[in-house]
Design a protein around this motif. Structure first.
Motif, PDB file in Angstrom:
ATOM      1  N   CYS A 258      -5.307 -19.779 -17.183  1.00  0.00           N
ATOM      2  CA  CYS A 258      -3.934 -20.137 -16.834  1.00  0.00           C
ATOM      3  C   CYS A 258      -3.155 -18.846 -16.600  1.00  0.00           C
ATOM      4  O   CYS A 258      -2.633 -18.252 -17.555  1.00  0.00           O
ATOM      5  CB  CYS A 258      -3.284 -20.952 -17.945  1.00  0.00           C
ATOM      6  N   PRO A 259      -3.084 -18.378 -15.366  1.00  0.00           N
ATOM      7  CA  PRO A 259      -2.447 -17.084 -15.095  1.00  0.00           C
ATOM      8  C   PRO A 259      -0.979 -17.075 -15.513  1.00  0.00           C
ATOM      9  O   PRO A 259      -0.255 -18.058 -15.323  1.00  0.00           O
ATOM     10  CB  PRO A 259      -2.592 -16.933 -13.578  1.00  0.00           C
ATOM     11  N   ILE A 260      -0.554 -15.950 -16.069  1.00  0.00           N
ATOM     12  CA  ILE A 260       0.834 -15.786 -16.494  1.00  0.00           C
ATOM     13  C   ILE A 260       1.427 -14.530 -15.876  1.00  0.00           C
ATOM     14  O   ILE A 260       0.728 -13.575 -15.550  1.00  0.00           O
ATOM     15  CB  ILE A 260       0.963 -15.715 -18.034  1.00  0.00           C
ATOM     16  N   LEU A 261       2.733 -14.566 -15.683  1.00  0.00           N
ATOM     17  CA  LEU A 261       3.515 -13.403 -15.270  1.00  0.00           C
ATOM     18  C   LEU A 261       2.956 -12.766 -13.998  1.00  0.00           C
ATOM     19  O   LEU A 261       2.806 -13.447 -12.994  1.00  0.00           O
ATOM     20  CB  LEU A 261       3.606 -12.399 -16.429  1.00  0.00           C
ATOM     21  N   LEU A 262       2.621 -11.493 -14.040  1.00  0.00           N
ATOM     22  CA  LEU A 262       2.300 -10.745 -12.832  1.00  0.00           C
ATOM     23  C   LEU A 262       1.188  -9.750 -13.098  1.00  0.00           C
ATOM     24  O   LEU A 262       1.233  -9.006 -14.075  1.00  0.00           O
ATOM     25  CB  LEU A 262       3.556  -9.990 -12.358  1.00  0.00           C
ATOM     26  N   ARG A 263       0.180  -9.760 -12.210  1.00  0.00           N
ATOM     27  CA  ARG A 263      -0.873  -8.744 -12.257  1.00  0.00           C
ATOM     28  C   ARG A 263      -0.838  -7.988 -10.929  1.00  0.00           C
ATOM     29  O   ARG A 263      -0.653  -8.579  -9.870  1.00  0.00           O
ATOM     30  CB  ARG A 263      -2.247  -9.388 -12.474  1.00  0.00           C
ATOM     31  N   GLN A 264      -1.024  -6.676 -10.993  1.00  0.00           N
ATOM     32  CA  GLN A 264      -0.894  -5.834  -9.805  1.00  0.00           C
ATOM     33  C   GLN A 264      -1.978  -4.762  -9.770  1.00  0.00           C
ATOM     34  O   GLN A 264      -2.379  -4.232 -10.805  1.00  0.00           O
ATOM     35  CB  GLN A 264       0.474  -5.132  -9.791  1.00  0.00           C
ATOM     36  N   THR A 265      -2.427  -4.477  -8.570  1.00  0.00           N
ATOM     37  CA  THR A 265      -3.278  -3.313  -8.350  1.00  0.00           C
ATOM     38  C   THR A 265      -2.817  -2.655  -7.055  1.00  0.00           C
ATOM     39  O   THR A 265      -2.019  -3.221  -6.303  1.00  0.00           O
ATOM     40  CB  THR A 265      -4.760  -3.680  -8.299  1.00  0.00           C
ATOM     41  N   SER A 266      -3.309  -1.456  -6.798  1.00  0.00           N
ATOM     42  CA  SER A 266      -2.866  -0.750  -5.606  1.00  0.00           C
ATOM     43  C   SER A 266      -3.948   0.185  -5.109  1.00  0.00           C
ATOM     44  O   SER A 266      -4.872   0.533  -5.839  1.00  0.00           O
ATOM     45  CB  SER A 266      -1.588   0.055  -5.894  1.00  0.00           C
ATOM     46  N   PHE A 267      -3.833   0.580  -3.827  1.00  0.00           N
ATOM     47  CA  PHE A 267      -4.663   1.694  -3.390  1.00  0.00           C
ATOM     48  C   PHE A 267      -3.856   2.971  -3.537  1.00  0.00           C
ATOM     49  O   PHE A 267      -2.626   2.954  -3.578  1.00  0.00           O
ATOM     50  CB  PHE A 267      -5.219   1.509  -1.980  1.00  0.00           C
ATOM     51  N   LYS A 268      -4.556   4.059  -3.697  1.00  0.00           N
ATOM     52  CA  LYS A 268      -3.902   5.320  -4.057  1.00  0.00           C
ATOM     53  C   LYS A 268      -3.026   5.838  -2.923  1.00  0.00           C
ATOM     54  O   LYS A 268      -3.278   5.595  -1.754  1.00  0.00           O
ATOM     55  CB  LYS A 268      -4.953   6.345  -4.472  1.00  0.00           C
ATOM     56  N   ALA A 269      -1.987   6.548  -3.319  1.00  0.00           N
ATOM     57  CA  ALA A 269      -0.981   6.996  -2.371  1.00  0.00           C
ATOM     58  C   ALA A 269      -1.572   7.906  -1.295  1.00  0.00           C
ATOM     59  O   ALA A 269      -2.489   8.683  -1.532  1.00  0.00           O
ATOM     60  CB  ALA A 269       0.144   7.725  -3.105  1.00  0.00           C
ATOM     61  N   LEU A 270      -0.999   7.770  -0.100  1.00  0.00           N
ATOM     62  CA  LEU A 270      -1.428   8.575   1.036  1.00  0.00           C
ATOM     63  C   LEU A 270      -0.783   9.963   0.991  1.00  0.00           C
ATOM     64  O   LEU A 270       0.360  10.112   0.562  1.00  0.00           O
ATOM     65  CB  LEU A 270      -1.009   7.896   2.338  1.00  0.00           C
ATOM     66  N   GLN A 271      -1.522  10.956   1.451  1.00  0.00           N
ATOM     67  CA  GLN A 271      -0.922  12.278   1.665  1.00  0.00           C
ATOM     68  C   GLN A 271      -0.492  12.343   3.119  1.00  0.00           C
ATOM     69  O   GLN A 271      -1.312  12.215   4.027  1.00  0.00           O
ATOM     70  CB  GLN A 271      -1.908  13.393   1.339  1.00  0.00           C
ATOM     71  N   GLU A 272       0.817  12.489   3.338  1.00  0.00           N
ATOM     72  CA  GLU A 272       1.358  12.421   4.689  1.00  0.00           C
ATOM     73  C   GLU A 272       1.979  13.755   5.085  1.00  0.00           C
ATOM     74  O   GLU A 272       2.643  14.424   4.275  1.00  0.00           O
ATOM     75  CB  GLU A 272       2.399  11.301   4.769  1.00  0.00           C
ATOM     76  N   ALA A 273       1.780  14.139   6.338  1.00  0.00           N
ATOM     77  CA  ALA A 273       2.301  15.401   6.849  1.00  0.00           C
ATOM     78  C   ALA A 273       3.815  15.339   6.973  1.00  0.00           C
ATOM     79  O   ALA A 273       4.374  14.339   7.452  1.00  0.00           O
ATOM     80  CB  ALA A 273       1.678  15.715   8.203  1.00  0.00           C
ATOM     81  N   ILE A 274       4.485  16.380   6.520  1.00  0.00           N
ATOM     82  CA  ILE A 274       5.936  16.493   6.667  1.00  0.00           C
ATOM     83  C   ILE A 274       6.275  17.901   7.128  1.00  0.00           C
ATOM     84  O   ILE A 274       5.428  18.797   7.101  1.00  0.00           O
ATOM     85  CB  ILE A 274       6.683  16.184   5.346  1.00  0.00           C
ATOM     86  N   THR A 275       7.514  18.091   7.549  1.00  0.00           N
ATOM     87  CA  THR A 275       7.984  19.429   7.906  1.00  0.00           C
ATOM     88  C   THR A 275       9.233  19.742   7.097  1.00  0.00           C
ATOM     89  O   THR A 275      10.053  18.867   6.810  1.00  0.00           O
ATOM     90  CB  THR A 275       8.310  19.545   9.399  1.00  0.00           C
TER      91      THR A 275
END
Length: 440
Positions: A258-275
């Motif tokens: 009986c699922p309750i509340l919230l479960r979360q997963t993620s993929f790891k953050a991207l390294q993005e080019a900036i100036t």
């Protein structure tokens, strides 16, 4: 005057436009959507009865379009204006979250629809965090960050004008609604040009990576957009095969019948080019903040249920929290929505006792979906995508809800009061439909 577009429709248009933009900016988000769609289809195919229950409760219709996003703003004006923008889309601030004790120098709320019918039409939510500049210990850096934030305007002039139009006129017509969506989208767009020098950026990173993410750019780029899955454990296992590197653990409660509340997963953050701007011209750099996330939503717990959950979380022993819908309902540990069955409507009810009516098959009780967030899980997701060094920081501060609501320009709503109202309204409507008194 042209007819106003319903706020639910504006919200749906904005959610779809934001999803399309984020998919173009972060291609792995598209892979995540495909993965979730495949898993959901598999779950529904394997459990026809469960699919029928989801359809009857209205959960199935909203599943494929359901998203939540997250942004981080830097000033009280930014927070207050984003609240006004979300109000145009029928979204209100619900609950106060203090993430500082978990090492993240922000406090937050979730903008979402609060009416059950509006949630059924489109449950788009945005977890919005306000940077707590007072938690920057270096006074000179704190002042520089404040000055940098004061120089920017994260809203286009047309977005501000259309917010004012909606407030003054009571809504937006079709053309105005389309322009509002397009203009507000600019607030959430990624900007690769930093507004601070490379040296200042490094000082901000040293204070906390999230501080650098908020202060160093033209706007509060959407840092994740989250689809809803029916089996997050299957998603976690399947991500690597799709070329997606998941975080090590799933945040939130353990897997349950009986699922309750919230479960979360993620993929790891991207390294993005900036100036970075510089006296001799722009210089290249990189920034890490944006990531992909998947969620699985269970039922909302009552205050008594949350107390049991919090205790279980502290002890890592969840045995005291029943994993049975009837036990959760009878123990008043979870919120439920009641409705009469066709058999109930076709027969004469002789009791207003809900337990008896359920036993007779005259009424069904469906768990109410948890529409909100868990501060520990939110902090865990943020930390896992800010880098290991961010875990070293801890802020021993009290919640600052009053300060947050002053910046917001309005009080946050109480999630428990919303769930209670939904449950109570469903009971009253059920008993009325059965020809019974509206008090049980």
């Amino acid at each position: 005057m042209s007819a106003f577009v319903h706020p639910d429709d504006i919200r749906s248009r904005f959610s779809a436009a934001l999803s399309a933009m984020y998919r173009a900016e972060v291609p792995q988000y598209g892979d995540l959507l495909t993965l979730v769609a495949d898993i959901n289809a598999s779950v529904l195919k394997a459990d026809a009865a469960g699919a029928d229950r989801l359809a009857a409760s209205g959960e199935l219709a909203r599943l494929s379009e359901e998203r939540h996003g997250a942004i981080r703003v830097g000033t009280a004006d930014e927070l207050a204006t984003i609240a006004r923008a979300f109000a145009v889309m029928g979204m209100a601030p619900v609950s106060y979250y203090n993430l500082a004790p978990a090492g993240v120098p922000v406090h937050s709320t979730a903008f979402r629809p609060v009416d059950p019918a509006a949630l059924a039409r489109n449950p788009f939510r945005v977890f919005c965090s306000l940077l707590r500049l007072e938690l920057i210990e270096d006074e000179a850096l704190r002042a520089e960050a404040a000055q940098t934030l004061a120089r920017r305007d994260i809203f286009t002039p047309d977005a501000r004008a259309l917010i004012e139009t909606a407030e003054r006129e009571g809504g937006l017509d079709a053309d105005q609604a389309d322009r509002f969506v397009a203009e507000l989208l600019e607030t959430f767009r990624w900007h690769a040009e930093a507004t601070v020098s490379a040296a200042t950026y490094e000082r901000l990173v040293a204070a906390h990576r999230l501080i650098a993410d908020v202060v160093s750019f033209k706007g509060p780029h959407i840092n994740h957009l989250t689809p809803r899955t029916l089996d997050i454990d299957a998603a976690q296992v399947a991500m690597p095969a799709r070329g997606i590197a998941p975080k090590e653990t799933i945040e939130g409660p353990p897997a349950r019948a009986c699922p309750i509340l919230l479960r979360q997963t993620s993929f790891k953050a991207l390294q993005e080019a900036i100036t970075f701007p510089g006296a001799d011209g722009p210089t290249a750099g990189a920034h890490t903040a944006r990531f992909g996330e998947i969620e699985q939503r269970g039922c909302a717990l009552t205050p008594a249920g949350r107390a049991l959950y919090d205790q279980a979380l502290a002890t890592r022993d969840f045995s005291a929290l029943p994993d049975d819908w009837d036990a959760l309902r009878r123990g008043e540990l979870a919120w439920f929505r009641y409705r009469p069955t066709p058999e109930g409507l076709a027969s004469r009810a002789e009791t207003a006792d809900l337990d008896a009516l359920i036993a007779l098959g005259r009424v069904v009780a469906e768990p109410i979906t948890y529409e909100d967030f868990l501060p520990v899980s939110a902090a865990g997701i943020f930390q896992s995508n800010l880098g290991a060094e961010a875990r070293q920081t801890a802020y021993a501060v009290d919640p600052a809800r009053a300060d947050f609501e002053t910046a917001l320009g309005r009080p946050v709503q109480d999630e428990m009061a919303l769930y209670r109202a939904e449950q109570d309204a469903s009971i009253a409507a059920t008993l009325k439909a059965l020809g019974l008194a509206t008090t049980a």
